[in-house]
Design a protein around this motif. Structure first.
Motif, PDB file in Angstrom:
ATOM      1  N   ASP A   1       0.831  -1.206   0.000  1.00 56.46           N
ATOM      2  CA  ASP A   1       0.000   0.000   0.000  1.00 56.46           C
ATOM      3  C   ASP A   1       0.869   1.260   0.000  1.00 56.46           C
ATOM      4  O   ASP A   1       1.991   1.267   0.504  1.00 56.46           O
ATOM      5  CB  ASP A   1      -0.906   0.033   1.238  1.00 56.46           C
ATOM      6  N   ALA A   2       0.299   2.335  -0.541  1.00 61.92           N
ATOM      7  CA  ALA A   2       1.020   3.607  -0.584  1.00 61.92           C
ATOM      8  C   ALA A   2       0.075   4.733  -0.212  1.00 61.92           C
ATOM      9  O   ALA A   2      -1.137   4.636  -0.400  1.00 61.92           O
ATOM     10  CB  ALA A   2       1.604   3.848  -1.973  1.00 61.92           C
ATOM     11  N   ALA A   3       0.648   5.784   0.351  1.00 63.99           N
ATOM     12  CA  ALA A   3      -0.142   6.965   0.689  1.00 63.99           C
ATOM     13  C   ALA A   3       0.667   8.208   0.345  1.00 63.99           C
ATOM     14  O   ALA A   3       1.880   8.252   0.546  1.00 63.99           O
ATOM     15  CB  ALA A   3      -0.498   6.966   2.176  1.00 63.99           C
ATOM     16  N   ASP A   4      -0.011   9.200  -0.199  1.00 63.86           N
ATOM     17  CA  ASP A   4       0.642  10.458  -0.549  1.00 63.86           C
ATOM     18  C   ASP A   4       0.410  11.482   0.552  1.00 63.86           C
ATOM     19  O   ASP A   4      -0.701  11.623   1.056  1.00 63.86           O
ATOM     20  CB  ASP A   4       0.071  11.015  -1.859  1.00 63.86           C
ATOM     21  N   VAL A   5       1.485  12.184   0.915  1.00 59.96           N
ATOM     22  CA  VAL A   5       1.373  13.286   1.862  1.00 59.96           C
ATOM     23  C   VAL A   5       1.991  14.517   1.207  1.00 59.96           C
ATOM     24  O   VAL A   5       3.122  14.473   0.730  1.00 59.96           O
ATOM     25  CB  VAL A   5       2.099  12.966   3.189  1.00 59.96           C
ATOM     26  N   THR A   6       1.229  15.600   1.167  1.00 62.65           N
ATOM     27  CA  THR A   6       1.727  16.835   0.572  1.00 62.65           C
ATOM     28  C   THR A   6       2.150  17.804   1.672  1.00 62.65           C
ATOM     29  O   THR A   6       1.426  18.007   2.646  1.00 62.65           O
ATOM     30  CB  THR A   6       0.639  17.477  -0.313  1.00 62.65           C
ATOM     31  N   PHE A   7       3.346  18.374   1.507  1.00 62.80           N
ATOM     32  CA  PHE A   7       3.905  19.257   2.523  1.00 62.80           C
ATOM     33  C   PHE A   7       3.890  20.697   2.024  1.00 62.80           C
ATOM     34  O   PHE A   7       4.705  21.101   1.207  1.00 62.80           O
ATOM     35  CB  PHE A   7       5.335  18.819   2.867  1.00 62.80           C
ATOM     36  N   ASP A   8       2.936  21.467   2.521  1.00 65.23           N
ATOM     37  CA  ASP A   8       2.759  22.840   2.062  1.00 65.23           C
ATOM     38  C   ASP A   8       3.411  23.865   2.979  1.00 65.23           C
ATOM     39  O   ASP A   8       3.375  25.052   2.694  1.00 65.23           O
ATOM     40  CB  ASP A   8       1.263  23.161   1.927  1.00 65.23           C
ATOM     41  N   GLU A   9       3.967  23.390   4.089  1.00 66.77           N
ATOM     42  CA  GLU A   9       4.595  24.320   5.029  1.00 66.77           C
ATOM     43  C   GLU A   9       6.010  23.876   5.332  1.00 66.77           C
ATOM     44  O   GLU A   9       6.260  22.694   5.563  1.00 66.77           O
ATOM     45  CB  GLU A   9       3.780  24.378   6.335  1.00 66.77           C
ATOM     46  N   GLU A  10       6.917  24.861   5.337  1.00 64.32           N
ATOM     47  CA  GLU A  10       8.305  24.537   5.655  1.00 64.32           C
ATOM     48  C   GLU A  10       8.437  24.025   7.082  1.00 64.32           C
ATOM     49  O   GLU A  10       7.623  24.350   7.947  1.00 64.32           O
ATOM     50  CB  GLU A  10       9.174  25.796   5.503  1.00 64.32           C
ATOM     51  N   GLY A  11       9.488  23.283   7.295  1.00 67.46           N
ATOM     52  CA  GLY A  11       9.758  22.830   8.650  1.00 67.46           C
ATOM     53  C   GLY A  11      10.254  21.405   8.688  1.00 67.46           C
ATOM     54  O   GLY A  11      10.430  20.753   7.651  1.00 67.46           O
ATOM     55  N   GLU A  12      10.481  20.952   9.910  1.00 67.73           N
ATOM     56  CA  GLU A  12      10.969  19.593  10.107  1.00 67.73           C
ATOM     57  C   GLU A  12       9.829  18.728  10.622  1.00 67.73           C
ATOM     58  O   GLU A  12       9.250  18.997  11.675  1.00 67.73           O
ATOM     59  CB  GLU A  12      12.133  19.610  11.105  1.00 67.73           C
ATOM     60  N   TYR A  13       9.517  17.725   9.849  1.00 65.26           N
ATOM     61  CA  TYR A  13       8.419  16.829  10.203  1.00 65.26           C
ATOM     62  C   TYR A  13       8.997  15.496  10.647  1.00 65.26           C
ATOM     63  O   TYR A  13       9.408  14.674   9.836  1.00 65.26           O
ATOM     64  CB  TYR A  13       7.520  16.599   8.985  1.00 65.26           C
ATOM     65  N   ARG A  14       9.015  15.296  11.951  1.00 64.93           N
ATOM     66  CA  ARG A  14       9.403  13.982  12.446  1.00 64.93           C
ATOM     67  C   ARG A  14       8.152  13.115  12.508  1.00 64.93           C
ATOM     68  O   ARG A  14       7.068  13.594  12.848  1.00 64.93           O
ATOM     69  CB  ARG A  14      10.063  14.103  13.824  1.00 64.93           C
ATOM     70  N   TYR A  15       8.326  11.880  12.153  1.00 66.36           N
ATOM     71  CA  TYR A  15       7.163  10.994  12.155  1.00 66.36           C
ATOM     72  C   TYR A  15       7.587   9.610  12.631  1.00 66.36           C
ATOM     73  O   TYR A  15       8.777   9.304  12.739  1.00 66.36           O
ATOM     74  CB  TYR A  15       6.523  10.932  10.761  1.00 66.36           C
ATOM     75  N   PHE A  16       6.613   8.798  12.914  1.00 59.70           N
ATOM     76  CA  PHE A  16       6.889   7.457  13.421  1.00 59.70           C
ATOM     77  C   PHE A  16       5.793   6.520  12.943  1.00 59.70           C
ATOM     78  O   PHE A  16       4.824   6.940  12.304  1.00 59.70           O
ATOM     79  CB  PHE A  16       6.966   7.475  14.956  1.00 59.70           C
ATOM     80  N   CYS A  17       5.980   5.259  13.262  1.00 58.48           N
ATOM     81  CA  CYS A  17       4.961   4.273  12.933  1.00 58.48           C
ATOM     82  C   CYS A  17       4.101   4.060  14.175  1.00 58.48           C
ATOM     83  O   CYS A  17       4.617   3.717  15.242  1.00 58.48           O
ATOM     84  CB  CYS A  17       5.609   2.958  12.496  1.00 58.48           C
TER      85      CYS A  17
END
Ligand SMILES: [Cu+2]
Length: 145
Positions: free
Chosen positions: A112-128
């Protein structure tokens, strides 16, 4: 005498034409050849190859072996990142609380795949959200120019 002259003149002009068409390639009267250029060289590749300058589909994170690859991705503002789960186990890419804008792919099964669009600058930390030791970062930087 006159006929003879005309004949040589005709021969000369034929020879001239032959010369012109031989070396000029169509520069004689009319000039139709100059507009016939197909101009096929103007359409160079607009395909986003590897994550640079591609506003659509250029940036991707694979989830494989319980890890994000690349774990640290830099993209330009407005970029869409495709997260693809290559594991048999389910995973998510879920933003940490300090992310400029929250996102969550929710459960992604194998393939499976998912698209995420980043419209704002910055650092996006993410996790599962299923395996919270899995962590990654997307850095969104301003477009140059
Ligand atoms: Cu996971």
């Amino acid at each position: 005498v006159i006929h003879g002259l005309r004949r040589t003149a005709a021969v000369a002009s034929v020879a001239l034409l032959a010369l012109l068409s031989a070396c000029g390639g169509g520069e004689s009267d009319g000039g139709e050849a100059s507009t016939a250029d197909p101009g096929g060289a103007t359409e160079t590749s607009a395909a986003p190859s590897e994550g640079e300058g591609g506003e659509a589909g250029g940036d991707a994170v694979a989830i494989a072996g319980f890890a994000y690859e690349p774990g640290d991705l830099e993209v330009e503002v407005g970029a869409t990142v495709t997260f693809t789960n290559e594991d048999t186990a389910d995973h998510t890419a879920t933003s940490q609380e300090d992310a400029p804008v929250a996102f969550d792919t929710e459960d992604l099964g194998e393939g499976d795949a998912a698209d995420v669009t980043f419209d704002e600058e910055g650092e996006y930390r993410y996790f599962c959200s299923i395996h919270d030791y899995m962590e990654g970062t997307v850095r969104v930087v301003g477009a140059e120019g």
